[in-house]
Design a protein around this motif. Structure first.
Motif, PDB file in Angstrom:
ATOM      1  N   LEU A  93       0.825  -1.204   0.000  1.00 35.64           N
ATOM      2  CA  LEU A  93       0.000   0.000   0.000  1.00 35.64           C
ATOM      3  C   LEU A  93       0.866   1.264   0.000  1.00 35.64           C
ATOM      4  O   LEU A  93       0.571   2.216  -0.720  1.00 35.64           O
ATOM      5  CB  LEU A  93      -0.922  -0.033   1.226  1.00 35.64           C
ATOM      6  N   VAL A  94       1.959   1.265   0.741  1.00 32.44           N
ATOM      7  CA  VAL A  94       2.853   2.433   0.781  1.00 32.44           C
ATOM      8  C   VAL A  94       3.499   2.641  -0.584  1.00 32.44           C
ATOM      9  O   VAL A  94       3.614   3.780  -1.062  1.00 32.44           O
ATOM     10  CB  VAL A  94       3.912   2.280   1.900  1.00 32.44           C
ATOM     11  N   ARG A  95       3.905   1.561  -1.235  1.00 33.90           N
ATOM     12  CA  ARG A  95       4.496   1.693  -2.581  1.00 33.90           C
ATOM     13  C   ARG A  95       3.461   2.235  -3.574  1.00 33.90           C
ATOM     14  O   ARG A  95       3.779   3.071  -4.421  1.00 33.90           O
ATOM     15  CB  ARG A  95       5.055   0.352  -3.049  1.00 33.90           C
ATOM     16  N   ARG A  96       2.213   1.760  -3.489  1.00 35.34           N
ATOM     17  CA  ARG A  96       1.156   2.267  -4.375  1.00 35.34           C
ATOM     18  C   ARG A  96       0.897   3.745  -4.114  1.00 35.34           C
ATOM     19  O   ARG A  96       0.694   4.528  -5.047  1.00 35.34           O
ATOM     20  CB  ARG A  96      -0.124   1.444  -4.192  1.00 35.34           C
ATOM     21  N   ALA A  97       0.898   4.140  -2.855  1.00 33.51           N
ATOM     22  CA  ALA A  97       0.682   5.555  -2.511  1.00 33.51           C
ATOM     23  C   ALA A  97       1.811   6.406  -3.085  1.00 33.51           C
ATOM     24  O   ALA A  97       1.560   7.490  -3.621  1.00 33.51           O
ATOM     25  CB  ALA A  97       0.588   5.720  -0.996  1.00 33.51           C
ATOM     26  N   LEU A 132      -5.119   7.738   3.396  1.00 34.73           N
ATOM     27  CA  LEU A 132      -4.342   8.304   4.496  1.00 34.73           C
ATOM     28  C   LEU A 132      -2.868   8.434   4.113  1.00 34.73           C
ATOM     29  O   LEU A 132      -2.261   9.499   4.293  1.00 34.73           O
ATOM     30  CB  LEU A 132      -4.483   7.425   5.733  1.00 34.73           C
ATOM     31  N   VAL A 133      -2.282   7.374   3.543  1.00 32.78           N
ATOM     32  CA  VAL A 133      -0.859   7.405   3.195  1.00 32.78           C
ATOM     33  C   VAL A 133      -0.606   8.393   2.052  1.00 32.78           C
ATOM     34  O   VAL A 133       0.374   9.144   2.083  1.00 32.78           O
ATOM     35  CB  VAL A 133      -0.344   5.990   2.863  1.00 32.78           C
ATOM     36  N   VAL A 134      -1.485   8.419   1.056  1.00 32.57           N
ATOM     37  CA  VAL A 134      -1.344   9.392  -0.029  1.00 32.57           C
ATOM     38  C   VAL A 134      -1.386  10.807   0.541  1.00 32.57           C
ATOM     39  O   VAL A 134      -0.574  11.662   0.173  1.00 32.57           O
ATOM     40  CB  VAL A 134      -2.436   9.189  -1.107  1.00 32.57           C
ATOM     41  N   ASN A 135      -2.297  11.057   1.456  1.00 34.00           N
ATOM     42  CA  ASN A 135      -2.413  12.384   2.065  1.00 34.00           C
ATOM     43  C   ASN A 135      -1.142  12.758   2.830  1.00 34.00           C
ATOM     44  O   ASN A 135      -0.654  13.892   2.725  1.00 34.00           O
ATOM     45  CB  ASN A 135      -3.631  12.429   2.985  1.00 34.00           C
ATOM     46  N   LEU A 136      -0.577  11.814   3.578  1.00 31.48           N
ATOM     47  CA  LEU A 136       0.666  12.086   4.303  1.00 31.48           C
ATOM     48  C   LEU A 136       1.802  12.426   3.340  1.00 31.48           C
ATOM     49  O   LEU A 136       2.554  13.382   3.556  1.00 31.48           O
ATOM     50  CB  LEU A 136       1.057  10.871   5.149  1.00 31.48           C
ATOM     51  N   LEU A 137       1.925  11.638   2.264  1.00 34.42           N
ATOM     52  CA  LEU A 137       2.986  11.897   1.286  1.00 34.42           C
ATOM     53  C   LEU A 137       2.774  13.228   0.576  1.00 34.42           C
ATOM     54  O   LEU A 137       3.730  13.997   0.380  1.00 34.42           O
ATOM     55  CB  LEU A 137       3.056  10.753   0.270  1.00 34.42           C
ATOM     56  N   GLU A 138       1.536  13.528   0.181  1.00 38.10           N
ATOM     57  CA  GLU A 138       1.264  14.803  -0.487  1.00 38.10           C
ATOM     58  C   GLU A 138       1.587  15.980   0.421  1.00 38.10           C
ATOM     59  O   GLU A 138       2.144  16.979  -0.029  1.00 38.10           O
ATOM     60  CB  GLU A 138      -0.195  14.869  -0.947  1.00 38.10           C
ATOM     61  N   ASN A 139       1.236  15.873   1.693  1.00 38.49           N
ATOM     62  CA  ASN A 139       1.549  16.957   2.626  1.00 38.49           C
ATOM     63  C   ASN A 139       3.053  17.156   2.747  1.00 38.49           C
ATOM     64  O   ASN A 139       3.539  18.294   2.760  1.00 38.49           O
ATOM     65  CB  ASN A 139       0.939  16.684   4.002  1.00 38.49           C
ATOM     66  N   ALA A 140       3.802  16.052   2.833  1.00 35.76           N
ATOM     67  CA  ALA A 140       5.262  16.157   2.916  1.00 35.76           C
ATOM     68  C   ALA A 140       5.825  16.778   1.637  1.00 35.76           C
ATOM     69  O   ALA A 140       6.745  17.608   1.698  1.00 35.76           O
ATOM     70  CB  ALA A 140       5.877  14.778   3.159  1.00 35.76           C
ATOM     71  N   ARG A 147      13.246  20.252  -4.669  1.00 36.64           N
ATOM     72  CA  ARG A 147      14.525  19.573  -4.891  1.00 36.64           C
ATOM     73  C   ARG A 147      15.000  18.851  -3.640  1.00 36.64           C
ATOM     74  O   ARG A 147      16.191  18.672  -3.418  1.00 36.64           O
ATOM     75  CB  ARG A 147      15.604  20.533  -5.376  1.00 36.64           C
ATOM     76  N   GLY A 148      14.051  18.446  -2.824  1.00 34.39           N
ATOM     77  CA  GLY A 148      14.380  17.769  -1.571  1.00 34.39           C
ATOM     78  C   GLY A 148      14.133  16.275  -1.649  1.00 34.39           C
ATOM     79  O   GLY A 148      14.223  15.664  -2.714  1.00 34.39           O
ATOM     80  N   ARG A 149      13.808  15.730  -0.509  1.00 33.90           N
ATOM     81  CA  ARG A 149      13.588  14.297  -0.396  1.00 33.90           C
ATOM     82  C   ARG A 149      12.478  14.054   0.623  1.00 33.90           C
ATOM     83  O   ARG A 149      12.428  14.695   1.667  1.00 33.90           O
ATOM     84  CB  ARG A 149      14.882  13.617   0.056  1.00 33.90           C
ATOM     85  N   VAL A 150      11.604  13.125   0.288  1.00 33.07           N
ATOM     86  CA  VAL A 150      10.567  12.657   1.198  1.00 33.07           C
ATOM     87  C   VAL A 150      10.776  11.158   1.359  1.00 33.07           C
ATOM     88  O   VAL A 150      11.013  10.457   0.374  1.00 33.07           O
ATOM     89  CB  VAL A 150       9.153  12.950   0.651  1.00 33.07           C
ATOM     90  N   SER A 151      10.711  10.698   2.594  1.00 37.20           N
ATOM     91  CA  SER A 151      10.868   9.264   2.816  1.00 37.20           C
ATOM     92  C   SER A 151       9.644   8.707   3.532  1.00 37.20           C
ATOM     93  O   SER A 151       9.047   9.366   4.370  1.00 37.20           O
ATOM     94  CB  SER A 151      12.129   8.974   3.635  1.00 37.20           C
ATOM     95  N   ALA A 152       9.304   7.499   3.148  1.00 36.21           N
ATOM     96  CA  ALA A 152       8.243   6.743   3.814  1.00 36.21           C
ATOM     97  C   ALA A 152       8.885   5.449   4.288  1.00 36.21           C
ATOM     98  O   ALA A 152       9.288   4.612   3.489  1.00 36.21           O
ATOM     99  CB  ALA A 152       7.095   6.462   2.860  1.00 36.21           C
ATOM    100  N   THR A 153       9.008   5.304   5.592  1.00 35.92           N
ATOM    101  CA  THR A 153       9.686   4.155   6.174  1.00 35.92           C
ATOM    102  C   THR A 153       8.690   3.355   7.001  1.00 35.92           C
ATOM    103  O   THR A 153       8.064   3.892   7.910  1.00 35.92           O
ATOM    104  CB  THR A 153      10.855   4.617   7.081  1.00 35.92           C
ATOM    105  N   LEU A 154       8.578   2.088   6.667  1.00 35.09           N
ATOM    106  CA  LEU A 154       7.688   1.190   7.393  1.00 35.09           C
ATOM    107  C   LEU A 154       8.538   0.375   8.359  1.00 35.09           C
ATOM    108  O   LEU A 154       9.479  -0.309   7.950  1.00 35.09           O
ATOM    109  CB  LEU A 154       6.956   0.282   6.410  1.00 35.09           C
ATOM    110  N   GLU A 155       8.234   0.488   9.642  1.00 34.14           N
ATOM    111  CA  GLU A 155       8.986  -0.213  10.673  1.00 34.14           C
ATOM    112  C   GLU A 155       8.092  -1.224  11.371  1.00 34.14           C
ATOM    113  O   GLU A 155       6.883  -1.040  11.462  1.00 34.14           O
ATOM    114  CB  GLU A 155       9.515   0.778  11.720  1.00 34.14           C
ATOM    115  N   HIS A 156       8.720  -2.270  11.875  1.00 32.73           N
ATOM    116  CA  HIS A 156       8.019  -3.274  12.675  1.00 32.73           C
ATOM    117  C   HIS A 156       8.423  -3.077  14.129  1.00 32.73           C
ATOM    118  O   HIS A 156       9.609  -3.013  14.434  1.00 32.73           O
ATOM    119  CB  HIS A 156       8.372  -4.684  12.193  1.00 32.73           C
ATOM    120  N   THR A 157       7.439  -2.952  15.004  1.00 30.62           N
ATOM    121  CA  THR A 157       7.703  -2.783  16.430  1.00 30.62           C
ATOM    122  C   THR A 157       6.995  -3.896  17.192  1.00 30.62           C
ATOM    123  O   THR A 157       6.234  -4.675  16.606  1.00 30.62           O
ATOM    124  CB  THR A 157       7.194  -1.416  16.922  1.00 30.62           C
ATOM    125  N   ARG A 158       7.222  -3.950  18.490  1.00 26.54           N
ATOM    126  CA  ARG A 158       6.518  -4.955  19.311  1.00 26.54           C
ATOM    127  C   ARG A 158       5.014  -4.743  19.284  1.00 26.54           C
ATOM    128  O   ARG A 158       4.250  -5.676  19.413  1.00 26.54           O
ATOM    129  CB  ARG A 158       7.017  -4.897  20.752  1.00 26.54           C
TER     130      ARG A 158
END
Length: 168
Positions: A93-97, A132-140, A147-158
């Protein structure tokens, strides 16, 4: 009882007006990207560049259509229609967004980096999560530097999955 009915009607009207304002705001970016893509097509110096520009314009139209469908879904959405028990791969889903915001990223000369390689099953409504993810990326993209960089990092936590969207 009449006062309660009038108050509910006012709240519904305010909600609808807010939705319309949000929808107009969400549509502005893809329409700007489509105009840019059309200009690139018009200025293409040869058939090969025209074909590339046309393909990008088609993808932009598909992304804008998908956005309109999401906005319509939100407009029709009610508590019973939300399927929160659906299994969704959050990494996919993050890659599609990220693909959906690629035109805006290109327009602003921003690199979008996705770190979401491991399948990450979550339970939720796929359309709502994608929006939701598209909105977060668009806002960033909108509020970060050109000419910057936006990152979307998916982490696994407990406790589960965590998505971090960051601009510079």
């Amino acid at each position: 009882i009449l006062n309660d009915l009038v108050a509910r009607q006012r709240a519904l009207l305010a909600h609808q007006q807010e939705f319309m304002a949000d929808a107009a705001h969400e549509l502005r970016t893809p329409l700007t990207a489509l105009r840019l893509q059309l200009q690139l097509l018009e200025r293409a110096p040869d058939d090969a560049n025209r074909a590339l520009s046309l393909a990008e314009l088609k993808r932009g139209i598909e992304r804008a259509s998908a956005l309109i469908e999401r906005l319509l879904s939100v407009a029709r959405l009610d508590a019973q229609a939300l399927d929160v028990r659906q299994r969704v791969d959050l990494s996919d889903l993050v890659r599609r967004a990220a693909a959906e915001v690629s035109a805006l990223a290109q327009l602003r000369n921003v690199q979008v980096a996705v770190m979401a390689d491991e399948p990450t099953p979550v339970v939720g409504d796929e359309r709502s999560l994608l929006a939701l993810v598209v909105n977060l990326l668009e806002n960033a993209l909108r509020h970060g530097p050109e000419r910057g960089r936006v990152s979307a990092t998916l982490e696994h936590t407990r406790r589960g999955a965590r998505l971090l969207v960051m601009d510079e």
